[in-house]
Design a protein around this motif. Structure first.
Motif, PDB file in Angstrom:
ATOM      1  N   VAL A  67     -16.393   0.615 -53.325  1.00 33.71           N
ATOM      2  CA  VAL A  67     -15.147   0.082 -52.766  1.00 33.71           C
ATOM      3  C   VAL A  67     -15.449  -0.816 -51.577  1.00 33.71           C
ATOM      4  O   VAL A  67     -16.540  -0.781 -51.016  1.00 33.71           O
ATOM      5  CB  VAL A  67     -14.178   1.215 -52.333  1.00 33.71           C
ATOM      6  N   ALA A  68     -14.453  -1.600 -51.199  1.00 34.46           N
ATOM      7  CA  ALA A  68     -14.520  -2.422 -49.992  1.00 34.46           C
ATOM      8  C   ALA A  68     -13.186  -2.290 -49.281  1.00 34.46           C
ATOM      9  O   ALA A  68     -12.130  -2.436 -49.911  1.00 34.46           O
ATOM     10  CB  ALA A  68     -14.790  -3.877 -50.349  1.00 34.46           C
ATOM     11  N   ASP A  69     -13.217  -1.979 -48.001  1.00 35.53           N
ATOM     12  CA  ASP A  69     -11.978  -1.912 -47.232  1.00 35.53           C
ATOM     13  C   ASP A  69     -11.334  -3.297 -47.196  1.00 35.53           C
ATOM     14  O   ASP A  69     -12.022  -4.320 -47.216  1.00 35.53           O
ATOM     15  CB  ASP A  69     -12.240  -1.423 -45.817  1.00 35.53           C
ATOM     16  N   ILE A  70      -9.998  -3.314 -47.148  1.00 31.29           N
ATOM     17  CA  ILE A  70      -9.265  -4.573 -47.044  1.00 31.29           C
ATOM     18  C   ILE A  70      -8.450  -4.563 -45.754  1.00 31.29           C
ATOM     19  O   ILE A  70      -7.961  -3.516 -45.314  1.00 31.29           O
ATOM     20  CB  ILE A  70      -8.374  -4.851 -48.274  1.00 31.29           C
ATOM     21  N   TYR A  71      -8.320  -5.749 -45.162  1.00 34.22           N
ATOM     22  CA  TYR A  71      -7.682  -5.904 -43.858  1.00 34.22           C
ATOM     23  C   TYR A  71      -6.619  -6.989 -43.919  1.00 34.22           C
ATOM     24  O   TYR A  71      -6.790  -8.002 -44.600  1.00 34.22           O
ATOM     25  CB  TYR A  71      -8.735  -6.304 -42.815  1.00 34.22           C
ATOM     26  N   CYS A  72      -5.539  -6.783 -43.182  1.00 28.99           N
ATOM     27  CA  CYS A  72      -4.496  -7.799 -43.057  1.00 28.99           C
ATOM     28  C   CYS A  72      -5.110  -9.060 -42.456  1.00 28.99           C
ATOM     29  O   CYS A  72      -5.832  -8.993 -41.456  1.00 28.99           O
ATOM     30  CB  CYS A  72      -3.370  -7.277 -42.162  1.00 28.99           C
ATOM     31  N   LEU A  73      -4.831 -10.197 -43.055  1.00 30.91           N
ATOM     32  CA  LEU A  73      -5.383 -11.470 -42.606  1.00 30.91           C
ATOM     33  C   LEU A  73      -4.910 -11.846 -41.205  1.00 30.91           C
ATOM     34  O   LEU A  73      -5.646 -12.470 -40.449  1.00 30.91           O
ATOM     35  CB  LEU A  73      -4.994 -12.567 -43.598  1.00 30.91           C
ATOM     36  N   CYS A  74      -3.693 -11.442 -40.831  1.00 24.66           N
ATOM     37  CA  CYS A  74      -3.150 -11.819 -39.516  1.00 24.66           C
ATOM     38  C   CYS A  74      -3.591 -10.899 -38.382  1.00 24.66           C
ATOM     39  O   CYS A  74      -4.101 -11.356 -37.379  1.00 24.66           O
ATOM     40  CB  CYS A  74      -1.630 -11.847 -39.570  1.00 24.66           C
ATOM     41  N   CYS A  75      -3.382  -9.589 -38.551  1.00 33.15           N
ATOM     42  CA  CYS A  75      -3.635  -8.671 -37.434  1.00 33.15           C
ATOM     43  C   CYS A  75      -4.926  -7.864 -37.589  1.00 33.15           C
ATOM     44  O   CYS A  75      -5.285  -7.106 -36.698  1.00 33.15           O
ATOM     45  CB  CYS A  75      -2.452  -7.725 -37.235  1.00 33.15           C
ATOM     46  N   CYS A  76      -5.592  -8.001 -38.723  1.00 25.60           N
ATOM     47  CA  CYS A  76      -6.877  -7.343 -39.008  1.00 25.60           C
ATOM     48  C   CYS A  76      -6.786  -5.831 -39.143  1.00 25.60           C
ATOM     49  O   CYS A  76      -7.804  -5.140 -39.125  1.00 25.60           O
ATOM     50  CB  CYS A  76      -7.928  -7.718 -37.971  1.00 25.60           C
ATOM     51  N   GLN A  77      -5.576  -5.284 -39.298  1.00 28.35           N
ATOM     52  CA  GLN A  77      -5.428  -3.847 -39.514  1.00 28.35           C
ATOM     53  C   GLN A  77      -5.986  -3.487 -40.895  1.00 28.35           C
ATOM     54  O   GLN A  77      -5.759  -4.192 -41.869  1.00 28.35           O
ATOM     55  CB  GLN A  77      -3.951  -3.439 -39.455  1.00 28.35           C
ATOM     56  N   ASN A  78      -6.722  -2.375 -40.977  1.00 29.33           N
ATOM     57  CA  ASN A  78      -7.176  -1.868 -42.267  1.00 29.33           C
ATOM     58  C   ASN A  78      -5.941  -1.382 -43.012  1.00 29.33           C
ATOM     59  O   ASN A  78      -5.224  -0.512 -42.536  1.00 29.33           O
ATOM     60  CB  ASN A  78      -8.171  -0.729 -42.060  1.00 29.33           C
ATOM     61  N   VAL A  79      -5.670  -1.978 -44.181  1.00 32.08           N
ATOM     62  CA  VAL A  79      -4.473  -1.615 -44.950  1.00 32.08           C
ATOM     63  C   VAL A  79      -4.800  -0.871 -46.233  1.00 32.08           C
ATOM     64  O   VAL A  79      -3.898  -0.404 -46.920  1.00 32.08           O
ATOM     65  CB  VAL A  79      -3.598  -2.852 -45.259  1.00 32.08           C
ATOM     66  N   GLY A  80      -6.079  -0.743 -46.570  1.00 36.20           N
ATOM     67  CA  GLY A  80      -6.462  -0.026 -47.784  1.00 36.20           C
ATOM     68  C   GLY A  80      -7.857  -0.395 -48.232  1.00 36.20           C
ATOM     69  O   GLY A  80      -8.732  -0.669 -47.422  1.00 36.20           O
ATOM     70  N   TRP A  81      -8.060  -0.438 -49.561  1.00 41.73           N
ATOM     71  CA  TRP A  81      -9.364  -0.800 -50.099  1.00 41.73           C
ATOM     72  C   TRP A  81      -9.233  -1.412 -51.485  1.00 41.73           C
ATOM     73  O   TRP A  81      -8.204  -1.311 -52.127  1.00 41.73           O
ATOM     74  CB  TRP A  81     -10.309   0.402 -50.130  1.00 41.73           C
ATOM     75  N   LYS A  82     -10.318  -2.036 -51.902  1.00 40.11           N
ATOM     76  CA  LYS A  82     -10.412  -2.625 -53.236  1.00 40.11           C
ATOM     77  C   LYS A  82     -11.465  -1.850 -54.018  1.00 40.11           C
ATOM     78  O   LYS A  82     -12.550  -1.575 -53.497  1.00 40.11           O
ATOM     79  CB  LYS A  82     -10.820  -4.099 -53.149  1.00 40.11           C
ATOM     80  N   TYR A  83     -11.141  -1.498 -55.254  1.00 40.29           N
ATOM     81  CA  TYR A  83     -12.110  -0.856 -56.132  1.00 40.29           C
ATOM     82  C   TYR A  83     -12.991  -1.943 -56.744  1.00 40.29           C
ATOM     83  O   TYR A  83     -12.505  -2.789 -57.484  1.00 40.29           O
ATOM     84  CB  TYR A  83     -11.412  -0.092 -57.261  1.00 40.29           C
ATOM     85  N   GLU A  84     -14.267  -1.911 -56.449  1.00 39.95           N
ATOM     86  CA  GLU A  84     -15.204  -2.867 -57.021  1.00 39.95           C
ATOM     87  C   GLU A  84     -15.822  -2.334 -58.307  1.00 39.95           C
ATOM     88  O   GLU A  84     -16.017  -3.091 -59.256  1.00 39.95           O
ATOM     89  CB  GLU A  84     -16.306  -3.207 -56.012  1.00 39.95           C
ATOM     90  N   ALA A  85     -16.167  -1.031 -58.328  1.00 42.12           N
ATOM     91  CA  ALA A  85     -16.790  -0.435 -59.511  1.00 42.12           C
ATOM     92  C   ALA A  85     -16.522   1.064 -59.531  1.00 42.12           C
ATOM     93  O   ALA A  85     -16.355   1.692 -58.483  1.00 42.12           O
ATOM     94  CB  ALA A  85     -18.297  -0.690 -59.515  1.00 42.12           C
ATOM     95  N   ALA A  86     -16.481   1.603 -60.734  1.00 41.02           N
ATOM     96  CA  ALA A  86     -16.323   3.048 -60.928  1.00 41.02           C
ATOM     97  C   ALA A  86     -17.489   3.527 -61.789  1.00 41.02           C
ATOM     98  O   ALA A  86     -17.897   2.837 -62.735  1.00 41.02           O
ATOM     99  CB  ALA A  86     -14.999   3.351 -61.613  1.00 41.02           C
ATOM    100  N   PHE A  87     -18.033   4.678 -61.475  1.00 41.92           N
ATOM    101  CA  PHE A  87     -19.156   5.212 -62.229  1.00 41.92           C
ATOM    102  C   PHE A  87     -18.690   5.991 -63.454  1.00 41.92           C
ATOM    103  O   PHE A  87     -19.370   6.015 -64.465  1.00 41.92           O
ATOM    104  CB  PHE A  87     -20.029   6.091 -61.326  1.00 41.92           C
ATOM    105  N   ASP A  88     -17.538   6.615 -63.373  1.00 37.44           N
ATOM    106  CA  ASP A  88     -16.971   7.385 -64.480  1.00 37.44           C
ATOM    107  C   ASP A  88     -16.196   6.433 -65.397  1.00 37.44           C
ATOM    108  O   ASP A  88     -15.351   5.664 -64.946  1.00 37.44           O
ATOM    109  CB  ASP A  88     -16.042   8.465 -63.920  1.00 37.44           C
ATOM    110  N   GLU A  89     -16.489   6.501 -66.681  1.00 37.91           N
ATOM    111  CA  GLU A  89     -15.847   5.616 -67.660  1.00 37.91           C
ATOM    112  C   GLU A  89     -14.317   5.717 -67.599  1.00 37.91           C
ATOM    113  O   GLU A  89     -13.617   4.722 -67.740  1.00 37.91           O
ATOM    114  CB  GLU A  89     -16.347   5.948 -69.070  1.00 37.91           C
ATOM    115  N   ALA A  90     -13.783   6.914 -67.373  1.00 41.26           N
ATOM    116  CA  ALA A  90     -12.331   7.120 -67.327  1.00 41.26           C
ATOM    117  C   ALA A  90     -11.686   6.450 -66.108  1.00 41.26           C
ATOM    118  O   ALA A  90     -10.474   6.258 -66.085  1.00 41.26           O
ATOM    119  CB  ALA A  90     -12.017   8.612 -67.326  1.00 41.26           C
ATOM    120  N   GLN A  91     -12.484   6.080 -65.118  1.00 39.21           N
ATOM    121  CA  GLN A  91     -11.969   5.460 -63.895  1.00 39.21           C
ATOM    122  C   GLN A  91     -12.150   3.938 -63.869  1.00 39.21           C
ATOM    123  O   GLN A  91     -11.746   3.278 -62.920  1.00 39.21           O
ATOM    124  CB  GLN A  91     -12.647   6.087 -62.671  1.00 39.21           C
ATOM    125  N   LYS A  92     -12.716   3.378 -64.908  1.00 40.09           N
ATOM    126  CA  LYS A  92     -13.009   1.936 -64.962  1.00 40.09           C
ATOM    127  C   LYS A  92     -11.745   1.075 -64.832  1.00 40.09           C
ATOM    128  O   LYS A  92     -11.815  -0.072 -64.397  1.00 40.09           O
ATOM    129  CB  LYS A  92     -13.739   1.570 -66.255  1.00 40.09           C
TER     130      LYS A  92
END
Length: 122
Positions: A67-92
């Motif tokens: 995963v990679a954390d994601i931040y608001c472009l204006c205030c730089c607050q951490n607002v969540g994350w992006k899933y880049e890869a999943a190891f479990d096939e059911a989570q792809k």
């Protein structure tokens, strides 16, 4: 430092709770049943006006993910994350999707419903 170019969303959308920058259109919402360390979280197909941090392997309740954390472009607050890869096939299905933490966003209603209609009163 340059000028920020922000995407303005129409209709119903979610914004950053800190600076009200538009983050996600309600049509991009996949699920409201996710959880983060801070509480409820929503899964989205896409988001706007964010920056993506460094990727890392993180153990989640559904297993190991990259995963990679994601931040608001204006205030730089951490607002969540992006899933880049999943190891479990059911989570792809999460790969390339975004989590916004409910406590860090506002909205879901149409912008017009937020604006008062004082002109109609008289």
């Amino acid at each position: 430092m340059g000028r920020l170019f922000l995407t303005k969303l129409d209709g119903a959308f979610y914004t950053c709770n800190s600076c009200q920058t538009h983050l996600a259109n309600i049509e991009e919402l996949i699920s409201k049943t996710f959880h983060s360390r801070n509480g409820a979280a929503y899964l989205f197909n896409s988001v706007v006006n964010i920056t993506v941090g460094e990727t890392e392997e993180r153990m989640m309740t559904t297993g190991m993910h990259v995963v990679a954390d994601i931040y608001c472009l204006c205030c730089c607050q951490n607002v969540g994350w992006k899933y880049e890869a999943a190891f479990d096939e059911a989570q792809k299905y999460k790969e390339g999707k975004f989590i916004l933490e409910r406590g860090r966003i506002i909205g879901g209603a149409k912008e017009a419903s937020v604006i008062s209609s004082d002109a109609d009163e008289g």
